[in-house]
Design a protein around this motif. Structure first.
Motif, PDB file in Angstrom:
ATOM      1  N   ASN A 184       0.746  -1.352  -0.092  1.00 27.46           N
ATOM      2  CA  ASN A 184      -0.099  -0.146  -0.012  1.00 27.46           C
ATOM      3  C   ASN A 184       0.950   1.096  -0.165  1.00 27.46           C
ATOM      4  O   ASN A 184       0.375   2.213  -0.706  1.00 27.46           O
ATOM      5  CB  ASN A 184      -0.858   0.082   1.103  1.00 27.46           C
ATOM      6  CG  ASN A 184      -1.978  -0.937   1.034  1.00 27.46           C
ATOM      7  OD1 ASN A 184      -2.255  -1.266  -0.251  1.00 27.46           O
ATOM      8  ND2 ASN A 184      -2.594  -1.497   2.075  1.00 27.46           N
TER       9      ASN A 184
ATOM     10  N   VAL B 259       1.708   1.804  -3.298  1.00 19.33           N
ATOM     11  CA  VAL B 259       0.514   2.593  -4.413  1.00 19.33           C
ATOM     12  C   VAL B 259       0.562   4.123  -3.998  1.00 19.33           C
ATOM     13  O   VAL B 259       0.329   4.587  -5.012  1.00 19.33           O
ATOM     14  CB  VAL B 259      -0.945   1.855  -3.977  1.00 19.33           C
ATOM     15  CG1 VAL B 259      -1.966   2.684  -4.253  1.00 19.33           C
ATOM     16  CG2 VAL B 259      -0.992   0.207  -4.213  1.00 19.33           C
TER      17      VAL B 259
ATOM     18  N   ALA C 151       1.322   6.720  -6.923  1.00 14.85           N
ATOM     19  CA  ALA C 151       0.415   7.837  -7.433  1.00 14.85           C
ATOM     20  C   ALA C 151       1.219   9.317  -7.364  1.00 14.85           C
ATOM     21  O   ALA C 151       0.986  10.091  -8.019  1.00 14.85           O
ATOM     22  CB  ALA C 151      -0.778   7.779  -6.617  1.00 14.85           C
TER      23      ALA C 151
ATOM     24  N   GLU D   4      -7.422   1.606 -11.340  1.00 14.20           N
ATOM     25  CA  GLU D   4      -7.891   1.224 -10.087  1.00 14.20           C
ATOM     26  C   GLU D   4      -7.976   1.993  -8.873  1.00 14.20           C
ATOM     27  O   GLU D   4      -8.798   2.148  -8.175  1.00 14.20           O
ATOM     28  CB  GLU D   4      -6.816  -0.061  -9.696  1.00 14.20           C
ATOM     29  CG  GLU D   4      -6.938  -0.721  -8.624  1.00 14.20           C
ATOM     30  CD  GLU D   4      -6.254  -1.927  -8.016  1.00 14.20           C
ATOM     31  OE1 GLU D   4      -6.219  -2.374  -7.230  1.00 14.20           O
ATOM     32  OE2 GLU D   4      -5.195  -2.058  -9.110  1.00 14.20           O
ATOM     33  N   HIS D   5      -6.998   3.102  -8.998  1.00 14.61           N
ATOM     34  CA  HIS D   5      -6.966   4.248  -7.970  1.00 14.61           C
ATOM     35  C   HIS D   5      -7.057   5.548  -8.647  1.00 14.61           C
ATOM     36  O   HIS D   5      -6.509   6.609  -8.202  1.00 14.61           O
ATOM     37  CB  HIS D   5      -5.568   4.012  -7.265  1.00 14.61           C
ATOM     38  CG  HIS D   5      -5.365   2.757  -6.687  1.00 14.61           C
ATOM     39  ND1 HIS D   5      -5.878   2.316  -5.464  1.00 14.61           N
ATOM     40  CD2 HIS D   5      -4.493   1.792  -7.166  1.00 14.61           C
ATOM     41  CE1 HIS D   5      -5.303   0.931  -5.088  1.00 14.61           C
ATOM     42  NE2 HIS D   5      -4.668   0.602  -6.354  1.00 14.61           N
ATOM     43  N   ARG D   6      -8.318   5.640  -9.336  1.00 16.46           N
ATOM     44  CA  ARG D   6      -8.336   6.991  -9.904  1.00 16.46           C
ATOM     45  C   ARG D   6      -8.938   8.276  -9.356  1.00 16.46           C
ATOM     46  O   ARG D   6      -8.445   9.159  -9.427  1.00 16.46           O
ATOM     47  CB  ARG D   6      -9.638   6.719 -11.062  1.00 16.46           C
ATOM     48  CG  ARG D   6      -9.933   7.878 -12.169  1.00 16.46           C
ATOM     49  CD  ARG D   6     -10.560   7.596 -13.125  1.00 16.46           C
ATOM     50  NE  ARG D   6     -10.163   6.478 -14.063  1.00 16.46           N
ATOM     51  CZ  ARG D   6     -10.802   5.789 -14.963  1.00 16.46           C
ATOM     52  NH1 ARG D   6     -12.127   5.904 -15.072  1.00 16.46           N
ATOM     53  NH2 ARG D   6     -10.064   5.147 -15.862  1.00 16.46           N
ATOM     54  N   GLU D   7      -9.547   7.815  -7.903  1.00 20.18           N
ATOM     55  CA  GLU D   7      -9.742   9.003  -6.983  1.00 20.18           C
ATOM     56  C   GLU D   7      -8.551   9.613  -6.494  1.00 20.18           C
ATOM     57  O   GLU D   7      -8.656  10.652  -6.282  1.00 20.18           O
ATOM     58  CB  GLU D   7     -10.817   8.148  -6.018  1.00 20.18           C
ATOM     59  CG  GLU D   7      -9.827   7.510  -4.999  1.00 20.18           C
ATOM     60  CD  GLU D   7      -9.748   5.936  -5.691  1.00 20.18           C
ATOM     61  OE1 GLU D   7      -9.268   5.179  -4.746  1.00 20.18           O
ATOM     62  OE2 GLU D   7     -10.235   5.843  -6.501  1.00 20.18           O
ATOM     63  N   LEU D   8      -7.421   8.835  -6.378  1.00 22.30           N
ATOM     64  CA  LEU D   8      -6.236   9.398  -5.717  1.00 22.30           C
ATOM     65  C   LEU D   8      -5.578  10.394  -6.722  1.00 22.30           C
ATOM     66  O   LEU D   8      -5.160  11.666  -6.496  1.00 22.30           O
ATOM     67  CB  LEU D   8      -5.206   8.439  -5.689  1.00 22.30           C
ATOM     68  CG  LEU D   8      -5.351   7.120  -4.323  1.00 22.30           C
ATOM     69  CD1 LEU D   8      -4.174   6.535  -4.381  1.00 22.30           C
ATOM     70  CD2 LEU D   8      -5.868   7.798  -3.092  1.00 22.30           C
TER      71      LEU D   8
ATOM     72  N   TYR E  92      -4.672   4.180   3.226  1.00 18.77           N
ATOM     73  CA  TYR E  92      -3.423   4.569   2.372  1.00 18.77           C
ATOM     74  C   TYR E  92      -4.206   5.928   1.542  1.00 18.77           C
ATOM     75  O   TYR E  92      -3.401   6.667   1.357  1.00 18.77           O
ATOM     76  CB  TYR E  92      -2.967   3.543   1.347  1.00 18.77           C
ATOM     77  CG  TYR E  92      -4.083   3.029   0.375  1.00 18.77           C
ATOM     78  CD1 TYR E  92      -4.422   3.510  -0.932  1.00 18.77           C
ATOM     79  CD2 TYR E  92      -5.043   1.935   0.502  1.00 18.77           C
ATOM     80  CE1 TYR E  92      -5.253   3.176  -1.957  1.00 18.77           C
ATOM     81  CE2 TYR E  92      -5.972   1.410  -0.164  1.00 18.77           C
ATOM     82  CZ  TYR E  92      -6.168   1.794  -1.287  1.00 18.77           C
ATOM     83  OH  TYR E  92      -7.317   1.536  -2.304  1.00 18.77           O
ATOM     84  N   ALA E  93      -5.254   6.081   1.266  1.00 20.49           N
ATOM     85  CA  ALA E  93      -5.758   7.125   0.373  1.00 20.49           C
ATOM     86  C   ALA E  93      -5.864   8.222   1.555  1.00 20.49           C
ATOM     87  O   ALA E  93      -5.497   9.344   1.049  1.00 20.49           O
ATOM     88  CB  ALA E  93      -7.312   6.752   0.093  1.00 20.49           C
TER      89      ALA E  93
END
Length: 467
Positions: free
Chosen positions: A26, A29, A33, A100-104, A157-158
């Motif tokens: 994580n 990730v 980003a 997969e983590h577009r909101e980040l 993690y976000a």
């Protein structure tokens, strides 16, 4: 130095906690980003920082000229940021690996916008380091609190990413408010022409240098996965703490040397450059020696169990403390003052080509170790070329005898670390005993055996101020 080191010390307060809570996967990730976001910021900023420092220091006594240059630079930065933001959002929407983590990435877009208002180069050019330090220390303290409050489990993690982006936004808003003491902004296109070439020239240089940082992480994540990124970024963050000591001195003297050059005081310019190289070797060599010998213990202290794969990359990268320290002096203090943009670009392009070759050929098979080699090895060639161009611009003492002497003084430190590691089992005991005796030995040698005038003078000034 306090300002620069706080950029690493404050995250270091949270880093052992974050690595244990999020884990390498994580953490990778988030770092991946942030690497994508920083790449977009790089293209939106280009060489704005270095050019801004130079121009602000040269017109610090001319308020009218200062307002014009500031307005032109911010206008250019805003236009570049709009373009970079459009490309960035298009990539986030179209590239499947980011879905997969577009909101980040959507939240990360805020960093591109707020970076326009950051204008850190204004305060550096005006040499207002007191404000920069006080503001940064306060906001970074709030960042540390935010991490401990909002990051509580592996699924957070976000939240860790959001708090990191929020730190930039708060810095930008405070800076923009405080900047009104020095300048008044108005949208200005007519004065951008003289700034476009140096900004883009230094920008190309910064983009090429990104192979050492941002692209390295992106390619490593694509080829080897987020876990390898976690190991690699752990090593680079620890290296960053050490290089911050060296970079602090260099950053403070950039506007000072530009001012000396503008006034034609070349003899004092030469003496300052020679002193810079001298002090870099004085600090860098014991850092490299102690850090390399105690790398397993340092990694375990900071990142905990499970990050043993970060040890070798950390040892490889650590050699940069000296290489990058001297290279920063030659590039930022000498060549930039003499407007040698072309020479800087040649050095960066050549070494970046070598770094790219190592990354493409060896990262898929050797992961974080190859990424570390791609960062460290090209700096040897870069340093040789920068030295050649800098000596052509202005003659100064290379201080190679001082560097060799300090290296020889550091050799017994290896024995101190080996002895401590052999006789003590607990890693904290090894760190404390070896670190303490190594520092005391090195200071004693410099003060009573080597008796270098510059070193003794620094130590005496520190003792005098403390009393």
């Amino acid at each position: 130095m306090l300002l620069t080191m706080s950029g690493y010390i404050f995250p270091l307060l949270t880093f052992p906690y974050v690595t244990r809570v999020l884990g390498a996967g994580n953490l990778g990730v988030v770092d991946y980003a942030l690497g994508i976001v920083d790449y977009a910021v790089l293209f939106s900023t280009l060489g704005m920082g270095m050019v801004g420092i130079r121009y602000m220091s040269q017109c610090s006594d001319n308020p009218k000229r200062r307002n014009e240059v500031f307005s032109s630079l911010v206008t250019l930065h805003a236009l570049l940021s709009m373009l970079a933001l459009a490309v960035y959002l298009a990539c986030v929407w179209q590239i499947p690996s980011l879905a997969e983590h577009r909101e980040l990435y959507y939240v990360g877009a805020a960093k591109i916008l707020f970076n326009v208002m950051l204008v850190e180069w204004l305060f550096q050019g005006m040499q207002d380091f007191r404000y920069i330090t006080l503001r940064t220390m306060l906001i970074r303290a709030l960042y540390v609190i935010g991490v401990f409050v909002f990051v509580r489990s592996r699924d957070d993690y976000a939240a860790y990413f959001y708090v990191t982006i929020a730190q930039v936004a708060v810095n930008a808003l405070v800076n923009w408010r405080y900047a009104q003491r020095y300048v008044h902004f108005r949208f200005r296109l007519c004065g951008m022409r003289e700034l476009v070439f140096p900004v883009f020239s230094m920008g190309i240089n910064m983009i090429l240098l990104s192979f050492y940082t941002t692209f390295n992480v992106i390619y490593l994540g694509s080829a080897c996965g987020s876990e390898a990124v976690g190991y690699y970024t752990t090593a680079t963050k620890l290296y960053g703490i050490f290089i911050s000591v060296i970079s602090a001195y260099n950053g403070v003297f950039i506007p000072h040397l530009n001012d000396l050059y503008a006034r034609g005081e070349l003899q004092q310019f030469r003496e300052t450059v020679t002193k810079s190289i001298h002090l870099v070797s004085l600090a860098a060599l014991p850092i490299i020696t102690i850090g390399t010998c105690l790398a397993p213990q340092i990694i375990r202290l900071v990142a905990g169990e499970g990050f043993e794969r970060s040890v070798l990359p950390f040892q490889i990268i650590l050699m940069q403390v000296l290489l990058v320290g001297v290279a920063q002096i030659l590039e930022n203090q000498v060549l930039l003052a003499f407007k040698k943009f072309r020479e800087i670009l040649i050095c960066t392009a050549t070494t970046t080509a070598l770094a790219a070759l190592i990354i493409i050929l060896y990262v898929p098979t050797h992961a974080e170790v190859a990424a570390a080699c791609a960062v460290a090895m090209p700096h040897v060639f870069e340093l040789v070329m920068l030295y050649y161009f800098a000596r052509k611009a202005i003659h100064f003492d290379s201080s190679y005898k001082t560097i060799l002497r300090n290296a020889l003084v550091c050799l017994p430190i290896v024995g101190i670390c080996i002895f401590s590691n052999y006789y003590f089992d607990h890693f904290l005991a090894v760190l404390f005993i070896a670190g303490t005796f190594s520092v005391l030995y090195y200071a004693a040698m410099q003060l009573w055996t080597v008796k270098d005038e510059e070193t003794v003078g620094i130590i005496r000034r520190i003792i005098k101020r403390n009393h």
